[in-house]
Design an enzyme around this catalytic site. Structure first.
Site, PDB file in Angstrom:
ATOM      1  CB  VAL A  10      -0.028   3.314   5.323  1.00 53.15           C
ATOM      2  CG1 VAL A  10      -1.368   2.610   5.240  1.00 53.15           C
ATOM      3  CG2 VAL A  10      -0.018   4.592   4.522  1.00 53.15           C
ATOM      4  CB  SER A  11       4.892   2.105   7.371  1.00 50.41           C
ATOM      5  OG  SER A  11       4.351   1.581   8.558  1.00 50.41           O
ATOM      6  CB  THR A  12       5.948   3.335   2.712  1.00 50.23           C
ATOM      7  OG1 THR A  12       5.021   2.412   2.131  1.00 50.23           O
ATOM      8  CG2 THR A  12       6.926   2.593   3.607  1.00 50.23           C
TER       9      THR A  12
END
Length: 191
Positions: A10-12
């Site tokens: 996931v990106s964050t």
């Protein structure tokens, strides 16, 4: 024994991996590597580890292509990397499996597009250089100001200044200074 690896990203930090992990669990992965890092980052530690540990006959499972590649080119390069190592890749969402005839066909198409893109870049570079030459511009590094270079070499030889300090005083970068110092050293040895 062939190993099944899952990869989830996931990106964050605030995002959750649960949905991806649920999908990967269905594949009975021996190991699932996860990371919370933007897909735009080229240095992704879990992905780098995955690339280091996979062996011929292993399988890599991802929830979707968007979890694996940063861009279309990056995705193609990664799938090609695993293919070269004879590692099968499955993307659950896209129903893509490089071990099937359809997956092998798509992999061939991916590789053709990657080669096509590389060829286009080479062609554009050649055209740009040709255009620049037609305007009297020559590629390569700009010429170094010999006075400033001599000053930088003199400062270096005093052993009183760091490369950064020499750059601040003369404008000659450390890489340029060291390149010329190597050149001088090599000339001295050839005499």
């Amino acid at each position: 024994m062939n190993y099944i690896y899952g990869y989830a990203r996931v990106s964050t930090r605030s995002q959750e991996l649960n949905c991806q992990l649920d999908i990967l669990e269905k594949y009975n992965c021996n190991e699932i590597l996860t990371e919370k890092i933007s897909g735009t980052k080229s240095n992704r530690p879990a992905l780098n580890k995955l690339k280091d540990v996979v062996r011929e006959g292993d399988m890599v499972i991802v929830e979707s292509w968007s979890r694996l590649g940063r861009s279309t080119k990056d995705l193609i390069d990664l799938v090609d990397f695993f293919s070269q190592k004879k590692v099968n890749v499955i993307s659950d969402k896209e129903k893509f499996d490089t071990s099937t005839p359809q997956g092998k066909l798509m992999l061939t198409v991916f590789q053709a597009f990657a080669e096509f893109e590389r060829d286009l870049i080479v062609d554009r570079t050649k055209e740009g250089l040709k255009s620049a030459r037609a305007r009297g511009r020559v590629g390569g590094r700009p010429p170094v100001d010999q006075k400033k270079l001599d000053q930088a070499i003199s400062l270096y030889e005093t052993k009183k200044y760091s490369g950064r300090e020499i750059k601040e005083m003369t404008g000659i970068s450390q890489s340029t200074l060291y390149r010329y110092l190597r050149k001088i050293k090599n000339e001295d040895f050839s005499k």
